[in-house]
Design a protein around this motif. Sequence first.
Motif, mmCIF file in Angstrom:
data_model
loop_
_atom_site.group_PDB
_atom_site.id
_atom_site.type_symbol
_atom_site.label_atom_id
_atom_site.label_comp_id
_atom_site.label_asym_id
_atom_site.label_seq_id
_atom_site.Cartn_x
_atom_site.Cartn_y
_atom_site.Cartn_z
ATOM 1 N N VAL A 143 0.845 -1.188 0.000
ATOM 2 C CA VAL A 143 0.000 0.000 0.000
ATOM 3 C C VAL A 143 0.883 1.242 0.000
ATOM 4 O O VAL A 143 1.862 1.312 0.759
ATOM 5 N N GLN A 144 0.525 2.200 -0.850
ATOM 6 C CA GLN A 144 1.217 3.487 -0.825
ATOM 7 C C GLN A 144 1.021 4.138 0.546
ATOM 8 O O GLN A 144 -0.074 4.112 1.107
ATOM 9 N N ASP A 145 2.071 4.719 1.070
ATOM 10 C CA ASP A 145 1.974 5.413 2.350
ATOM 11 C C ASP A 145 0.880 6.478 2.267
ATOM 12 O O ASP A 145 0.975 7.411 1.455
ATOM 13 N N PRO A 146 -0.201 6.353 3.054
ATOM 14 C CA PRO A 146 -1.289 7.332 2.967
ATOM 15 C C PRO A 146 -0.840 8.764 3.222
ATOM 16 O O PRO A 146 -1.448 9.713 2.721
ATOM 17 N N GLU A 147 0.223 8.934 4.006
ATOM 18 C CA GLU A 147 0.683 10.282 4.333
ATOM 19 C C GLU A 147 1.214 11.023 3.121
ATOM 20 O O GLU A 147 1.253 12.262 3.118
ATOM 21 N N GLU A 148 1.645 10.308 2.075
ATOM 22 C CA GLU A 148 2.154 10.987 0.890
ATOM 23 C C GLU A 148 1.178 10.936 -0.286
ATOM 24 O O GLU A 148 1.395 11.590 -1.308
ATOM 25 N N ALA A 149 0.103 10.164 -0.159
ATOM 26 C CA ALA A 149 -0.866 10.042 -1.247
ATOM 27 C C ALA A 149 -1.658 11.335 -1.394
ATOM 28 O O ALA A 149 -2.050 11.955 -0.404
ATOM 29 N N HIS A 150 -1.906 11.745 -2.649
ATOM 30 C CA HIS A 150 -2.713 12.941 -2.891
ATOM 31 C C HIS A 150 -4.116 12.750 -2.321
ATOM 32 O O HIS A 150 -4.719 13.684 -1.796
ATOM 33 N N PHE A 151 -4.646 11.539 -2.438
ATOM 34 C CA PHE A 151 -5.956 11.190 -1.879
ATOM 35 C C PHE A 151 -5.768 9.903 -1.078
ATOM 36 O O PHE A 151 -5.673 8.823 -1.654
ATOM 37 N N PRO A 152 -5.704 9.998 0.259
ATOM 38 C CA PRO A 152 -5.315 8.839 1.072
ATOM 39 C C PRO A 152 -6.437 7.860 1.383
ATOM 40 O O PRO A 152 -6.183 6.842 2.038
ATOM 41 N N SER A 153 -7.674 8.110 0.930
ATOM 42 C CA SER A 153 -8.792 7.263 1.331
ATOM 43 C C SER A 153 -8.597 5.806 0.907
ATOM 44 O O SER A 153 -8.812 4.885 1.706
ATOM 45 N N MET A 154 -8.218 5.569 -0.356
ATOM 46 C CA MET A 154 -8.047 4.178 -0.813
ATOM 47 C C MET A 154 -6.922 3.468 -0.067
ATOM 48 O O MET A 154 -7.115 2.326 0.391
ATOM 49 N N PRO A 155 -5.735 4.080 0.088
ATOM 50 C CA PRO A 155 -4.705 3.400 0.887
ATOM 51 C C PRO A 155 -5.142 3.126 2.324
ATOM 52 O O PRO A 155 -4.877 2.041 2.861
ATOM 53 N N ARG A 156 -5.837 4.076 2.951
ATOM 54 C CA ARG A 156 -6.275 3.849 4.333
ATOM 55 C C ARG A 156 -7.334 2.749 4.414
ATOM 56 O O ARG A 156 -7.329 1.940 5.349
ATOM 57 N N ARG A 168 4.848 1.738 1.871
ATOM 58 C CA ARG A 168 6.019 2.473 1.419
ATOM 59 C C ARG A 168 5.608 3.676 0.572
ATOM 60 O O ARG A 168 4.553 3.659 -0.060
ATOM 61 N N PRO A 169 6.457 4.687 0.478
ATOM 62 C CA PRO A 169 6.247 5.748 -0.515
ATOM 63 C C PRO A 169 6.366 5.177 -1.922
ATOM 64 O O PRO A 169 7.053 4.170 -2.140
ATOM 65 N N VAL A 170 5.724 5.840 -2.869
ATOM 66 C CA VAL A 170 5.746 5.328 -4.249
ATOM 67 C C VAL A 170 7.176 5.216 -4.771
ATOM 68 O O VAL A 170 7.507 4.272 -5.512
#
Length: 325
Positions: A143-156, A168-170
């Motif tokens: 999963v992409q780190d939600p803290e760096e995602a432009h839209f964190p809903s899907m990763p969370r 991890r970060p992308v």
Amino acid sequence: MIGVGASAGGVEALLELAAGLEPDLPATVLVVLHQPAEAPTVLPQLMDKRCALPVRHAENGDGLVPGTVLLAPPDHHLLVVGDRVEVTRGPRENGHRPAIDPLFRSMAVELGPSAIGCVLSGLLDDGAAGLLALVRHGGTAVVQDPEEAHFPSMPRSALDQVPGAVVRPVADLGVVFSTLAARPVIGGRRPSPELVREVALVRSGGSVDDQEKPPGPPAGLVCPDCSGPLFDLSEGNLLRYRRVGHAWSEQSLSSVQEDGIERALFTALQALEDKADLQHRIARSAGDRGAARTAERARETAHQALHSAGLVRDLLADRRAGDSA
């Protein structure tokens, strides 16, 4: 086999991911990005310019060749069937075609512990249920780190269902994928009949056992796509519903219901305001003819319509205030 799902904010994430994929990656990468059916896309070309691996849209029957990246074409699901991919216009899931859950489910059925699923930036929760199915059948979740995602809903949402996923970060995912793909494959489990059936529904366009109700009790809810009854496929804290081919997660169904309610309220507001306008015209016409009682009834009806319109307008304002809070 690596499956990657993305939605809002996903183009930027996919371009960064493409730049980080290593040239000797011993896996096929399959990508699903939520996109409008009618919109032209140059994403394969943009990714190809940045990627050490060849990138293109998948075609039905393409083989699973390590070191290649295949993207779901617009308005088509991308599935794994045996040692090939299948591109199909099966029923929308979570309001999307392509959707992420069908890809992950097909990987769980066909590949088990050889499957790696990755969820990137996006709204709502598509991909969470499929990622859980993939992990339950021996696969690995990233999963992409939600803290760096432009839209964190899907990763969370993915992490809510698979808290043990690799996060991890992308920019680090290329190395992560190479490391995971090089590991020996161990174990796995036979796919459940329910999971096999769900994949078959997408492949067939929802025509498999149409007369047979999906497993699970009636949910007392209506499918927004076809207006048919939904059945409850929920497990634990994963709320999920299906109507033959159409499937909905908790957040996706809630979102489309909210949109439907707002459209209905705007329609009601317009109808009430039009009714008041017409009754005022009737009152003026009746007054000009000397029909005082008709004019008075029309004015009263107009007043009631405007009062109701005011209530609807206040309700819309309250909903907007709640959304922005």
